[in-house]
Design an enzyme around this catalytic site. Sequence first.
Site, PDB file in Angstrom:
ATOM      1  N   GLY A  81       0.806  -1.226   0.000  1.00  0.00           N
ATOM      2  CA  GLY A  81       0.000   0.000   0.000  1.00  0.00           C
ATOM      3  C   GLY A  81       0.831   1.264   0.000  1.00  0.00           C
ATOM      4  O   GLY A  81       0.328   2.349  -0.282  1.00  0.00           O
ATOM      5  N   GLY A 115      -0.560   6.132   0.793  1.00  0.00           N
ATOM      6  CA  GLY A 115       0.698   5.600   0.263  1.00  0.00           C
ATOM      7  C   GLY A 115       1.940   6.282   0.796  1.00  0.00           C
ATOM      8  O   GLY A 115       3.043   6.080   0.273  1.00  0.00           O
ATOM      9  N   ASP A 264       1.382 -11.691   6.419  1.00  0.00           N
ATOM     10  CA  ASP A 264       1.940 -10.825   5.373  1.00  0.00           C
ATOM     11  C   ASP A 264       3.238 -10.155   5.819  1.00  0.00           C
ATOM     12  O   ASP A 264       3.884  -9.471   5.025  1.00  0.00           O
ATOM     13  CB  ASP A 264       0.914  -9.763   4.940  1.00  0.00           C
ATOM     14  CG  ASP A 264       0.365  -8.974   6.112  1.00  0.00           C
ATOM     15  OD1 ASP A 264      -0.341  -9.575   6.943  1.00  0.00           O
ATOM     16  OD2 ASP A 264       0.632  -7.759   6.212  1.00  0.00           O
ATOM     17  N   ASN A 265       3.631 -10.352   7.091  1.00  0.00           N
ATOM     18  CA  ASN A 265       4.890  -9.786   7.584  1.00  0.00           C
ATOM     19  C   ASN A 265       5.919 -10.880   7.858  1.00  0.00           C
ATOM     20  O   ASN A 265       6.810 -10.710   8.688  1.00  0.00           O
ATOM     21  CB  ASN A 265       4.645  -8.982   8.871  1.00  0.00           C
ATOM     22  CG  ASN A 265       3.807  -7.742   8.612  1.00  0.00           C
ATOM     23  OD1 ASN A 265       3.769  -7.237   7.492  1.00  0.00           O
ATOM     24  ND2 ASN A 265       3.109  -7.263   9.612  1.00  0.00           N
ATOM     25  N   ASP A 274       9.393  -5.787   7.617  1.00  0.00           N
ATOM     26  CA  ASP A 274       8.315  -4.853   7.993  1.00  0.00           C
ATOM     27  C   ASP A 274       8.404  -4.403   9.446  1.00  0.00           C
ATOM     28  O   ASP A 274       7.749  -4.952  10.328  1.00  0.00           O
ATOM     29  CB  ASP A 274       6.934  -5.456   7.699  1.00  0.00           C
ATOM     30  CG  ASP A 274       6.641  -5.475   6.210  1.00  0.00           C
ATOM     31  OD1 ASP A 274       7.391  -4.827   5.457  1.00  0.00           O
ATOM     32  OD2 ASP A 274       5.690  -6.136   5.789  1.00  0.00           O
TER      33      ASP A 274
END
Length: 602
Positions: A81, A115, A264-265, A274
């Site tokens: 993102g 973003g 997702d990390n 991350d």
Amino acid sequence: VPGACFCRVRPSPLQNPRLVAMSLPALALLGLEAPAADREAAEAEAALYFSGNRLLAGSEPAAHCYCGHQFGSFAGQLGDGAAMYLGEVLGPRGERWEIQLKGAGLTPFSRQADGRKVLRSSIREFLCSEAMFHLGIPTTRAGTCVTSDSKVVRDIFYDGNPKSERCTVVLRIASTFIRFGSFEIFKPTDEYTGRKGPSVNRNDIRIQMLDYVISTFYPEIQEAYSDNSIQRNAAFFKEITKRTARLVAEWQCVGFCHGVLNTDNMSIVGLTIDYGPFGFMDRYDPEHICNGSDNTGRYAYNKQPEICKWNLGKLAEALVPELPLEISELILEEEYDAEFEKHYLQKMRKKLGLIQLELEEDSKLVSELLETMHLTGGDFTNIFYSLSSFSVDSDASKLEDFLDELTSQCASVEELKVAFKPQMDPRQLSMMLMLAQSNPQLFALIGTKANINKELERIEQFSKLQQLTAADLLSRNKRHWKEWLEKYRVRLQKEIESVSDADAWNTDHVKVMNSNNPKYILRNYIAQNAIEAAENGDFSEVRNVLKLLENPFQEAEDLREVKEDAEEEGATATAAACAQETRSRLPYCSKPPLWASELCVT
């Protein structure tokens, strides 16, 4: 975004980008070095390219599509993102490095966000990426941190008090940023959340992605099993299971809390990835939660090993049908816990300087050390660092001096009062207790038994602290440490008895301890001081801290000498930044000042 792993994007330009700091060891991976002359022009050029204002030749920016289980629930499509892949660089040693700008503007995965990243979160990510590398822990790297005059509005604590902050971009470097969640884009509708991945039934892409990941990042596995994809995929899953187990063991051994261990990390090659609301633990607390928005403590320090195993289970599900679940689940059960325990104990032996023998009792010695740390509120990093100066043949006065040193690293009565201060309104607690009795079903929906028990424990501890004097606390702490040191002395004696040259053993013993117990870590208060100075236009403290973290195991000058170096660089600070520095006149290795307990990272 269906049927795709990446989407082409363009970075959005920033107003007046300027360099906050750069990591020369990280940039060297790309074959970049700072010129001896005209450093100012080099910094301006770095700011131009690594803000996204100018594209590198051959760059094809793209945003990566991935999904994830966030706090245990499948969230559907997430994706980059705010990050943009620029391409790959072949480094001077022939290694491939993927480079990425984090905070470069809108992508198809930005959802309701803009973003952008801001100065405080970018400085934290920049410094921690490099700190972890120099601690010897697998991690993504950070090459530069570039800020600007472009502004975005952020509500830092989600409490209705938004403020305008500077847009900032970090150049991230890694062999790959593909994660467990990258393989979850094929997930069919989740039975709990009703969400699904954007590329359901696209097994052709899953095969493509597996082929790419294994042939590129696990070439030895590709070579060994080139004619059997199930065996190849099983070998890959076994390797990422073991890498992940070793990674989290490394975290536990330096007191690092990630804060958001969603699928997702989690890196597909076993890197720390991350950096958000992370934190290095100060006072040892196995239930330490570094993320202010982790209300249930799902990602607490002591939960990290089991959460990473759970995440590997989700990766296993995402690899079906290319790797049948019965194969991957067996690998996970057979490999993960054993690899974690083995690596954790190996590392802890080094931290305690147990270099000669591997005894079964060592595990108990480690857990008793941590229990003593917990009972005395010991500073995790500083207690370990101090242990290298413990001598087996200390006489009574030397032992007393050493006990003074250890207890100086334990929490004071004031610090304990802050730590155990009750957090719930007494009326709310009373209502919850009544509800637990009268309507357990409703209670289960709005509160957890564990949270209530923790609050009751806090109230009891806080009440006891009201009667505790500093002298009583010191006496109690010394007693606890004396008991453990006697066990440690007996264990060290066994080491000495097993060698022919005790002096040579002692030299190696101290050397191993000093290269496994850092003196400097990125404590929240150190990062906060650097952030506040940078927000006032003075980047020297970020650069000082970076320099310090590049040598975490070595003795460095105290803060004042480092400050003088900064002045030589011509750094200027506003009055506000100076005021902040006044309160931070502590050596960087100090346990945190009392004000640091108020810091909240979400």
